[in-house]
Design an enzyme around this catalytic site. Structure first.
Site, PDB file in Angstrom:
ATOM      1  N   ALA A 181     -19.174  -6.631 -95.805  1.00 44.20           N
ATOM      2  CA  ALA A 181     -17.834  -7.187 -96.609  1.00 44.20           C
ATOM      3  C   ALA A 181     -18.384  -8.581 -97.428  1.00 44.20           C
ATOM      4  CB  ALA A 181     -17.026  -7.679 -94.804  1.00 44.20           C
ATOM      5  N   GLY A 195     -20.996  -3.376 -92.669  1.00 40.08           N
ATOM      6  CA  GLY A 195     -20.263  -2.480 -93.321  1.00 40.08           C
ATOM      7  C   GLY A 195     -20.817  -1.584 -93.905  1.00 40.08           C
ATOM      8  N   GLU A 236     -21.760   0.557 -92.490  1.00 39.57           N
ATOM      9  CA  GLU A 236     -21.573   1.934 -91.065  1.00 39.57           C
ATOM     10  C   GLU A 236     -21.005   2.950 -92.396  1.00 39.57           C
ATOM     11  OE1 GLU A 236     -18.196   0.239 -88.484  1.00 39.57           O
ATOM     12  OE2 GLU A 236     -18.834  -1.545 -90.250  1.00 39.57           O
ATOM     13  N   GLU A 288     -22.794  -7.634 -86.669  1.00 40.60           N
ATOM     14  CA  GLU A 288     -21.570  -8.137 -86.799  1.00 40.60           C
ATOM     15  C   GLU A 288     -21.651  -9.331 -85.587  1.00 40.60           C
ATOM     16  OE1 GLU A 288     -20.879  -4.737 -88.946  1.00 40.60           O
ATOM     17  OE2 GLU A 288     -22.214  -5.197 -87.207  1.00 40.60           O
TER      18      GLU A 288
END
Length: 704
Positions: A69, A108, A111, A131
């Site tokens: 992020a 992310g 991901e 996270e």
């Protein structure tokens, strides 16, 4: 054929021989900002309309794949498209998608790669879902895709630990399909894609894979293990809830549960605290004194002292690419130090921090020892890590002043002593500063850069540059006994000693503070460090001790009995040979009871909450004085120090952030309540009283 080639594009697409190469270029870490997400959605929409595209490769420019992020969006309202939509769009692509990973793929970023149908990575790449370090869980399908790829137990380890996985381990787990050598990633990814096209291999959506279901006993063991390691942090347990949904429901239901859990965590105090800690560690290096100041050159350093601290400093410097000359008092001591440094570096090889070739290069060309200070004549910086005695340090710095070249920085690793007095020993006081490492120095991230009255700005900048090179977090500290961390430690140690004198046992204190979130209680920590260390410091300070102070002598009694903690088998605890932890010692409680009797104290029951209240009130109160005196620039400097050097639970954000969370009026009221028992110890800091009167928190002082 090239798409998205406008000047401000952060994603570009180029089609060659049926393969669309999608490149993210959002320096420095290819964060998945709103612009990146928007252009990725557009790129994959174009795939559907381009009949000549038969496979897609996702690459990232620069030194890394995506690190996740964009921190600039942490406090802003999220904009569509959200990352889950982007990942779903990638996975829904009608042609095979290959994620090509180099550097790190974190959060992310990983991901995003999980949305691809295949993954390849450079041998040096690392992947992870960290996270939990922000009090969150993966929120873009990571909790549902990862267990389908590598199994539930492995996924739990990756998600709840937050540590990255090396490429070789990722290949063994089934997270990636191919490992390539650095520098060949793009070519290998295109070749991989073309092989899929030639063989007619179809897409492989992770969502369509079956998730294993752990047998109940194995699941309960896993939950128990994670809960123990979490030490009060809620995010790791939420990860398990998401994994449970992956095992027992559809992919869509699991995604819904993941989003619900993500929302709960994002609004929690723990996420706010961890986000604050994350950002504080990025702000702490912004020191007005060194803004725009260039550090001095660093190539060769000297380390004086081959004990545990000197060995750790030397090893850390060597792993940072510096040359090191270590000085000891005799040939035998120098040889022992060399062996100890080599042992630390060999451990780094085993943990894949160094290659065997790098180790050979270090030992052959960049490291050596000596018994003469003349070997430091060419050093750019010398770090003294000798015995904690002002007389010893004066003698060392006097010799360094005569031998070291002009412009060389002379630093002391002292934990307590006056840097100004040390500097006055030399004819170059502007070159003298404190570099207070924490033991073991090759592991601990904190470095207090202690700035004397005459220390030059470029010397301070060099201290911060050294910390960055060593991958440590530097905190600027002023001169006082103990600087930031040890000064505050000394004060809250007196407060918990007072709790023992009023009725709590040392074991009550340790248990209460472990439940609060500390990895170890303070008395167990003292045993680990060695009770003789604190004893020596108390004896040093004894002549200046205020007669009004209620001095707790029970630790001194243990030292007089030769009980120095783990290294002697007995301290506050008894340590059986081979045992991982100590057992409470009834004799310690007798020693404490005798001291209470000598002081005329009657033991009373003390709740765990009162123990925590005393600990926090003492810490916040002394920290307020440290800030008021300019020893620490801001409350966040205190928080970063206590988080990284003293075991304060990270998910509470640091003592100043936590004090704001519970309310400074509560902290002040607690101090006044405890003042009734010990008026000398419990004197409210003027800064604390002023903030309560104006309704402000410590956070208001973090801008400089």
């Amino acid at each position: 054929m090239t798409f998205l080639d406008h000047d401000d594009a952060v994603v570009s697409c180029d089609v060659t021989s049926g393969v669309m190469v999608v490149v993210i270029a959002n320096p420095p870490v290819n964060a998945l900002s709103h612009a990146v997400r928007l252009e990725l959605i557009d790129s994959f929409a174009r795939v559907q309309s381009e009949p000549g595209v038969h496979a897609v490769v996702i690459l990232c420019q620069g030194r890394t794949f995506s690190a996740g992020a964009d921190i600039r969006e942490f406090t802003a309202a999220p904009k569509s498209p959200h990352l889950p939509q982007v990942v779903d769009a990638i996975e829904a692509c009608a042609v095979p998608v290959i994620a090509a990973i180099h550097g790190t793929a974190l959060g992310g970023g990983l991901e995003l790669a999980l949305g691809a149908h295949y993954r390849i990575a450079e041998r040096t790449a690392k992947m992870g879902l960290p996270e939990v370090n922000l009090g969150l869980l993966p929120g873009a399908g990571g909790t549902q895709r990862l267990p389908r790829l590598i199994g539930v137990e492995a996924a739990a380890q990756v998600m709840t630990g937050g540590d990255p996985v090396l490429a070789k381990d990722a290949k063994e787990l089934g997270l990636i399909d191919l490992i390539v050598e650095p520098g060949r990633l793009k070519q290998a990814a295109i070749s991989f894609a073309q092989d899929l096209i030639v063989t007619g291999t179809s897409v492989r959506p992770t969502r369509e894979m079956t998730c294993e279901v752990l047998e109940k006993t194995r699941w309960e063991v896993l939950k128990s293990s994670v809960a123990t390691r979490a030490k009060g942090s809620t995010a790791p347990l939420a990860c398990l809830d998401a994994l449970d949904a992956a095992m027992h429901g559809s992919f869509e239901a699991g995604l819904a549960q993941e989003r619900a859990l993500f929302g709960q965590l994002k609004s929690s105090d723990q996420h706010r605290a961890l986000r604050y800690a994350f950002l504080a560690e990025r702000e702490v290096g912004k020191v007005p004194m060194i803004t725009g100041v260039a550090p001095r050159g660093l190539d060769q350093i000297g380390v004086i002292g081959g004990g545990t601290m000197g060995v750790g400093i030397a090893a850390s410097a060597l792993m940072a690419g510096l040359g090191v000359r270590l000085i000891e008092v005799s040939e035998d001591a120098a040889h022992r130090a060399e062996v100890a440094v080599a042992r630390v570096l060999d451990g780094a090889v085993k943990r894949w921090k160094l290659s065997p070739q790098q180790l050979d290069e270090i030992l052959e060309h960049r490291f050596g020892s000596d018994v003469e200070y003349a070997g430091l004549a060419d050093a750019d910086l010398v770090i003294e890590a000798a015995f904690e005695s002002m007389d010893v340090k004066r003698e060392i710095f006097s010799q360094l002043d005569a031998i070291c070249k002009p412009g060389a920085i002379l630093a002391s690793n002292t934990s307590y002593l006056d840097i100004n007095e040390i500097a006055r020993t030399t004819n170059r006081p502007s070159d003298v500063l404190g570099l207070h490492f924490f033991s073991p120095a090759h592991v601990m991230r904190l470095l207090e850069v202690v700035v004397g009255d005459t220390t030059s700005a470029d010397a301070v900048a060099t201290g911060f540059a050294l910390a960055k090179r060593m991958k440590k977090i530097a905190v600027r500290a002023g001169v006082c006994d103990g600087f930031i961390g040890n000064r505050i430690l000394s004060h809250y140690q007196k407060a918990i000693n007072g709790a023992v004198l009023h009725g709590a046992s040392p074991y009550d204190v340790d248990q209460a503070l472990k439940r609060f979130g500390l990895a170890m209680g303070p008395f167990a920590v003292s045993d680990l460090a060695g009770l003789d260390i604190g004893w020596a410091n108390r004896k040093r300070l004894a002549p200046a001790r205020d007669p009004a102070e209620t001095y707790a002598a029970f630790a001194d009694v243990l030292c007089e009995m030769g009980r120095f903690g783990r290294k002697t088998g007995r301290g506050f605890y008894i340590y059986e040979e081979g045992a991982k932890s100590g057992c409470p010692d009834p004799e310690v409680e007798e020693i404490v009871a005798q001291e209470r009797a000598r002081k005329g104290r009657t033991a009373r029951d003390m709740s765990a909450q009162e123990i925590v209240d005393r600990y926090m009130a003492a810490m916040a109160n002394e920290a307020a004085r440290v800030i008021e005196e300019g020893i620490a620039l801001r409350p966040l400097d205190v928080d970063v120090t206590l988080l990284n050097g003293y075991g304060f639970p990270r998910w509470r954000g640091g003592p100043m952030h936590f004090a704001d969370t519970v309310g400074l009026s509560k902290i002040l009221n607690d101090i006044k309540r405890f003042q009734e028992e010990d008026a000398h110890l419990w004197q409210p800091a003027q800064l604390l009283e002023r903030l309560v009167a104006t309704g402000e928190g410590f956070e208001s002082l973090n801008s400089i």
